[in-house]
Write an enzyme that holds these catalytic residues in place. Structure first.
Site, short mmCIF file in Angstrom:
data_model
loop_
_atom_site.label_atom_id
_atom_site.label_comp_id
_atom_site.label_asym_id
_atom_site.label_seq_id
_atom_site.Cartn_x
_atom_site.Cartn_y
_atom_site.Cartn_z
N GLU A 116 0.84 -1.19 0.00
CA GLU A 116 0.00 0.00 0.00
C GLU A 116 0.88 1.24 0.00
O GLU A 116 1.82 1.35 0.79
CB GLU A 116 -0.91 0.02 1.23
CG GLU A 116 -1.80 1.27 1.31
CD GLU A 116 -2.78 1.18 2.44
OE1 GLU A 116 -3.52 0.17 2.49
OE2 GLU A 116 -2.82 2.10 3.29
N ASP A 154 -10.89 8.43 8.15
CA ASP A 154 -10.69 9.08 9.44
C ASP A 154 -11.93 9.86 9.85
O ASP A 154 -12.81 10.15 9.04
CB ASP A 154 -9.48 10.03 9.38
CG ASP A 154 -8.18 9.27 9.13
OD1 ASP A 154 -8.10 8.09 9.53
OD2 ASP A 154 -7.26 9.87 8.53
#
Length: 322
Positions: A18, A126
């Site tokens: 990633e 988030d």
């Protein structure tokens, strides 16, 4: 190729990665330098993170305060397209709930479909930045399951507006799992129940949050199987490379650092990266021997520590450097 097809066809564990897009104003050449190193290890797919807008405040010369709203790391879709055509690796762009309307998400999915990108990772993202206003006329996915459902609707030819003879997409959908539970969940069992809902809504595989204690992963997998979750559960790892990670990683990712690792780094902070590489190597060996379908490395900017780990693993030719 879909991520789930990579796992179905694999004759040995898969190693994936990633990365993050460059900051606004940065050069994509820096990302390509990392990818040049990564692709030598034949990754079947590489995730690319997605980032919502953030707000910051600037004090002007006259003393007034001006608020700015912008995305610090735009370019996920463009980077995925470049990766696919430059390196021939399947990209997995992240899609997030926070900061994006359902309409913006649908547009992103249409673009990805046109680009021939078969995979997405659907996550909530988030906590919202309260200083970034929502569009009054926009609709939003509140949770990851809502995002998974929207993607599955498009796979069924259902768009936000009724469209006659709408084209069906065919996305493979990854979802996130938390071996040490999501920090908002009251307990691991409740968290796994929510995870099963995401899988039942259309999640094809699970990638875990980073962890440093393999017992947490194996316990998590056992509980998922007991709950009826049968999709691949891929462990996500990050190599600890500096002493400050002992505080930074638990604070921002809500995970635990084993006492043995913490004590070793504190006793020899200048050697933190080598300690982290050895710890991660032993993690990988134990995870793969325990039946994990692969390892997903969170490399962020610098892939070198993760690649050093891979070099130490007893892997077959499909993962060895070209």
């Amino acid at each position: 190729m879909k991520v789930i097809e990579h796992y179905d066809k694999a004759s040995e564990p898969l190693i994936s990665f990633e990365i993050i897009p460059p900051k606004r104003g940065g050069s994509v050449s820096e990302v390509f330098e990392s990818l040049d190193k990564i692709v030598k290890y034949n990754p079947p797919f590489i995730d690319v993170t997605y980032h919502a807008a953030e707000s910051y405040f600037e004090e002007l010369p006259d003393g007034t305060i001006k608020r700015h709203i912008k995305r610090k790391r735009p370019g996920t879709i463009g980077l995925c397209a470049a990766m696919k055509h430059k390196y021939g690796v399947d990209p997995v762009p992240h899609l997030i709930c926070e900061g994006f309307t359902k309409e913006e998400t649908e547009d992103a999915l249409i673009e990805l479909n046109y680009l021939g990108i078969d995979n997405v990772l659907a996550i909530r993202g988030d906590a919202p930045d309260d200083n970034v206003p929502r569009y009054k006329n926009g609709t939003y996915n509140e949770y990851a399951i809502d995002l998974v459902s929207q993607i599955q609707d498009m796979n069924d030819g259902k768009y936000l507006e009724d469209i006659v003879n709408a084209h069906e997409t065919n996305f493979c959908v990854g979802v996130a799992g938390y071996p040490e539970k999501h920090f908002e969940a009251p307990n691991l069992d409740r968290d796994i129940a929510r995870l099963k809902e995401k899988v039942d809504a259309g999640g094809d595989y699970i990638v875990t949050q980073m962890f440093f204690d393999n017992d947490a992963y194996f316990r998590f997998v056992d509980k998922c199987r007991e709950a009826g979750i049968e999709v691949p559960i891929v462990p996500g790892l990050k190599v600890l490379t500096r002493e400050r990670h002992l505080n930074f990683l638990p604070k921002f990712f809500h995970l635990n650092i084993p006492k043995a690792l913490s004590e070793e780094v504190i006793a020899d902070p200048d050697n933190a990266q080598n300690i982290g590489i050895e710890w991660s190597t032993q993690q990988c060996i134990e995870l793969l021997e325990g039946g994990a379908p692969g390892i997903h490395f969170y490399v962020m900017g610098d892939p070198t520590p993760a690649l050093d780990v891979i070099d130490k693993l007893p892997l077959g030719a499909t993962v060895k450097k070209k």
